[in-house]
Write an enzyme that holds these catalytic residues in place. Structure first.
Site, mmCIF file in Angstrom:
data_model
loop_
_atom_site.group_PDB
_atom_site.id
_atom_site.type_symbol
_atom_site.label_atom_id
_atom_site.label_comp_id
_atom_site.label_asym_id
_atom_site.label_seq_id
_atom_site.Cartn_x
_atom_site.Cartn_y
_atom_site.Cartn_z
ATOM 1 N N THR A 69 3.428 53.353 96.437
ATOM 2 C CA THR A 69 3.822 52.371 97.444
ATOM 3 C C THR A 69 2.737 52.305 98.505
ATOM 4 O OG1 THR A 69 5.614 51.730 98.947
ATOM 5 C CG2 THR A 69 4.997 54.030 98.935
ATOM 6 N N ALA A 117 12.969 56.257 96.106
ATOM 7 C CA ALA A 117 13.732 55.163 96.718
ATOM 8 C C ALA A 117 15.154 55.590 97.042
ATOM 9 C CB ALA A 117 13.739 53.951 95.779
#
Length: 273
Positions: A69, A117
């Site tokens: 990310t 996540a």
């Protein structure tokens, strides 16, 4: 006289609801204390999780926890700016291209997501609940420093148990803009500029070249957007939608949500001029 006694009816000693409740208490220990995380039923879950999973041939299944990310945040004279991508990966597999990596804790607090996540989403939702309870008890908003400390303390309780978080907590309180980095080991650091994730080294290259405290709002938006775009261009684990948020004294504002492909061609046209 009650109708049940007249008819000789005797209620069953156990009902479906009570059986379901007993089953949940046995298998889901955190139903009664939902602010704590139920641990896997074996020792050292961070290292032994892969050993309890086997395929149809009895071989251990290797757990792939690779993630990617790019998130960034910086303080400037107009408040705090956050910019993120939206790609979720597991190793070389792209699981999603539309993840919302900025979590709205409340109107004056934002959290970013880097790492696992599920871990980031769960614990920042717990943080949102704790911040609301603080407001109800104390009749004032929680400070950015206190909110980040709450998250740090919660993460520290599970240090070494396999959590994966690299979170920025940004907000505005009576002290002004605040920006903190918190990770899954309970580390908490205050700063002016942060970038977290596999593409952060590329984002830092753009940030270091263009950052200064007296940026105007438009200059800050463009800097955050360009930094994330360049990270998505060079880092295979980053991509999707580039989202930019601005935290002001009046609360957060969503500035833009643009596909990195659109930004690629927009910046390419700028070079030709």
């Amino acid at each position: 006289m009650a109708l049940s006694s007249v008819c000789g009816y005797k209620p069953p000693t156990s009902t479906l609801a009570s059986n379901f409740s007993d089953f949940n208490e046995e298998t889901c220990g955190n139903f009664s204390a939902n602010s704590t995380l139920a641990l896997p039923p074996f020792a050292h879950p961070a290292t032994n999780l892969g050993r309890v999973l086997t395929d149809d041939q009895g071989k251990d299944i290797a757990m792939n926890f690779d993630h990617g990310t790019t998130t960034l945040g910086f303080k400037f004279k107009g408040g705090v700016l956050l910019a993120v991508d939206s790609r979720a990966t597991g190793g070389m597999y792209i699981g999603s291209g539309s993840v919302r990596k900025i979590i709205e804790i409340n109107q004056f607090l934002l959290g970013t997501m880097a790492g696992g996540a599920a871990d980031c989403t769960y614990w920042e939702r717990v943080l949102s609940k704790q911040c609301r309870l603080y407001e109800l008890r104390n009749r004032e908003r929680i400070s950015v420093a206190a909110a980040s400390k709450l998250l740090s303390n919660m993460a520290y309780n599970y240090k070494g148990m396999g959590l994966s978080m690299g979170v920025m907590v940004a907000g505005y309180d009576k002290r002004g803009p605040g920006l903190y980095y918190v990770d899954s080991d309970g580390e908490r650091t205050s700063g002016d500029v942060f970038s977290v994730g596999s593409g952060s080294i590329f984002a830092y290259g753009v940030l270091d070249a263009g950052y200064r405290y007296d940026l105007t709002d438009e200059e800050a938006y463009d800097l955050g957007r360009r930094s994330i775009y360049h990270a998505t261009h060079r880092d295979a684990a980053s991509g999707g939608i580039v989202r930019v948020y601005h935290m002001k004294p009046t609360g957060f504002e969503i500035i833009s949500e643009q596909d990195c492909k659109e930004l690629h061609y927009m910046y390419a046209d700028e070079k030709k001029k």
